[in-house]
Design an enzyme around this catalytic site. Structure first.
Site, short mmCIF file in Angstrom:
data_model
loop_
_atom_site.label_atom_id
_atom_site.label_comp_id
_atom_site.label_asym_id
_atom_site.label_seq_id
_atom_site.Cartn_x
_atom_site.Cartn_y
_atom_site.Cartn_z
N THR A 55 5.50 -2.17 11.46
CA THR A 55 4.93 -1.02 12.06
C THR A 55 3.68 -0.92 11.58
OG1 THR A 55 5.82 -0.24 9.58
CG2 THR A 55 7.19 0.47 11.58
N SER A 56 2.84 -2.13 11.38
CA SER A 56 1.32 -2.16 11.01
C SER A 56 0.65 -2.34 12.27
CB SER A 56 1.29 -3.22 10.24
OG SER A 56 -0.07 -3.20 9.29
N ARG A 57 0.43 -3.56 12.65
CA ARG A 57 -0.47 -3.99 13.66
C ARG A 57 0.27 -5.13 14.29
NH1 ARG A 57 -2.02 0.42 13.46
NH2 ARG A 57 -4.18 1.29 13.50
N GLU A 115 -0.97 -3.89 23.53
CA GLU A 115 -0.28 -2.56 23.82
C GLU A 115 -0.79 -1.88 24.94
OE1 GLU A 115 -0.32 -0.39 20.20
OE2 GLU A 115 0.75 -2.12 19.21
N HIS A 163 4.63 2.11 19.46
CA HIS A 163 3.56 2.61 18.28
C HIS A 163 3.59 3.93 17.99
CE1 HIS A 163 -0.48 1.02 16.44
NE2 HIS A 163 0.09 2.07 15.86
N GLY A 223 0.91 -1.14 -0.03
CA GLY A 223 -0.08 -0.12 0.03
C GLY A 223 0.92 1.44 -0.03
N ARG A 224 0.38 2.45 0.39
CA ARG A 224 0.95 3.63 0.53
C ARG A 224 2.36 3.45 1.21
NH1 ARG A 224 -3.95 5.09 1.86
NH2 ARG A 224 -5.29 6.41 0.28
N ILE A 225 2.13 2.96 2.42
CA ILE A 225 3.46 2.83 3.24
C ILE A 225 4.36 1.59 2.81
CG2 ILE A 225 4.47 2.50 5.71
CD1 ILE A 225 1.41 3.47 6.64
C1 DGY Z 1 -2.29 4.35 12.09
O1 DGY Z 1 -2.65 5.69 11.92
O2 DGY Z 1 -3.21 3.27 12.01
C2 DGY Z 1 -1.10 4.24 13.07
O3 DGY Z 1 -1.10 2.99 13.73
C3 DGY Z 1 -1.25 5.39 13.94
O4 DGY Z 1 -0.67 6.48 13.45
#
Ligand code: DGY
Length: 326
Positions: free
Chosen positions: A236-238, A267, A286, A155-157
């Site tokens: 860095t997602s979930r 978390e 996070h 995706g974008r990230i």
């Molecule tokens: C999101 O936006 O989903 C991130 O986990 C927090 O910025």
């Protein structure tokens, strides 16, 4: 009569001012999220809710908020919101995509570099007085330049992480539901049609898939077995994309070399979680989107989504545009 809004945390001032122009706003000012009890009480009379990813916005909450017209989630991810339930009830849901893309990609890369080059461990080591001399075998890590990065979910990230990787002369593979021929051509990415192939070939694996029932524990014991012993996982997602117990075993037994994670299954991560005893994992709390500028942009976007919903318009960034407008 003015609309009523509840915000579950203090956000950037300009965004609050914008909302206050059209609504009476109540704000939870605590550092920790409001309890479920507080939340259910506060939403009783509201037309709009500005929520965070730490708030569970489910059918129970919607039952408690019969006037609710809009849920504006201050995040790009919205797995904390029962969107299907909101849609059934005619409640529009907004999120904050785009503005946090590069900031989150920066953090993914920061984790990748620090896990590979052991910077956090090195900092600890220095402070503990272990730096006695320059040692030819001290704190050896893994090269990032010219290594192979596997991106899961383009995706974008994911795409921004790939672009950063190209600056380090990395070979970039991706596994995604949708093939992206234009990116393959312009950025030189290589598609892999299945996760196992990507895992077997990659020196670094970075997760960028959204969390859902389908992606729950997409990285578990079997997947870690497929990775190289020198490989590093970045998330860095979930947190729940990864079976955290399996990650712990893989790191402890050397099935993979390291990990850099900004998200965990629970978390904040409990202080007795065994992951915290390992040196080959870098854990941040996070903070993927946590830059001054990005958090302000997210807050403004969430405010605009909220106001649109209050006024019976579709939020500019709406997850369920199929909800009929007034
Ligand atoms: C999101 O936006 O989903 C991130 O986990 C927090 O910025």
């Amino acid at each position: 009569m003015k609309h009523r809004v509840y915000m579950t945390r203090l956000i950037a001032g300009p965004a609050i001012s914008l909302i206050e122009q059209v609504a009476d706003v109540r704000i939870w000012e605590g550092e920790l999220p409001p309890s479920r009890e507080v939340l259910l009480t506060e939403v009783r009379e509201v037309d709009g809710l500005l929520s965070l990813l730490t708030d569970k916005v489910d059918a129970g909450l919607m039952d408690a908020a019969p006037r609710l017209k809009v849920i504006s989630n201050l995040a790009v991810g919205y797995d904390n919101v029962d969107v299907a339930e909101a849609t059934r009830r005619g409640i529009v849901v907004g999120n904050t995509p785009g503005v946090l893309t590069e900031t989150t990609a920066d953090l993914a890369f920061a984790l990748l570099l620090s896990a590979a080059r052991r910077t956090v461990e090195g900092d600890r080591w220095t402070r503990e007085g272990k730096w006695k001399t320059w040692g030819p075998m001290t704190l050896l890590g893994y090269d990032v330049h010219h290594a192979t990065l596997g991106i899961v979910g383009l995706g974008r990230i994911g795409l921004e992480v790939a672009r950063r990787a190209k600056g380090f002369d990395m070979r970039v593979l991706y596994y995604s539901r949708t093939r992206r021929p234009a990116e393959e051509q312009h950025t030189g990415l290589e598609w892999r049609g299945d996760l196992p192939s990507l895992l077997a070939e990659s020196d670094f694996v970075s997760l960028h898939a959204p969390y859902s029932a389908q992606t729950h524990h997409m990285m578990g014991g079997a997947e870690f077995e497929l990775m190289k012993a020198s490989a590093i996982l970045i998330n860095t997602s979930r947190g729940s994309l990864v079976d955290q117990k399996a990650l712990y075993e893989a790191l402890r037994e050397g099935k993979i070399a390291g990990a850099g994670i900004d998200v965990t299954e629970v978390e904040p991560i409990p202080l007795d979680d065994p992951l915290l005893n390992l040196n080959n994992v870098v854990i941040t709390p996070h903070i993927g989107s946590a830059s001054h500028s990005t958090r302000t942009k997210m807050a403004m976007m969430a405010a605009e989504n909220l106001i649109a919903g209050l006024q019976g318009r579709l939020p500019p960034n709406c997850i369920n545009p199929q909800v009929p407008k007034e």
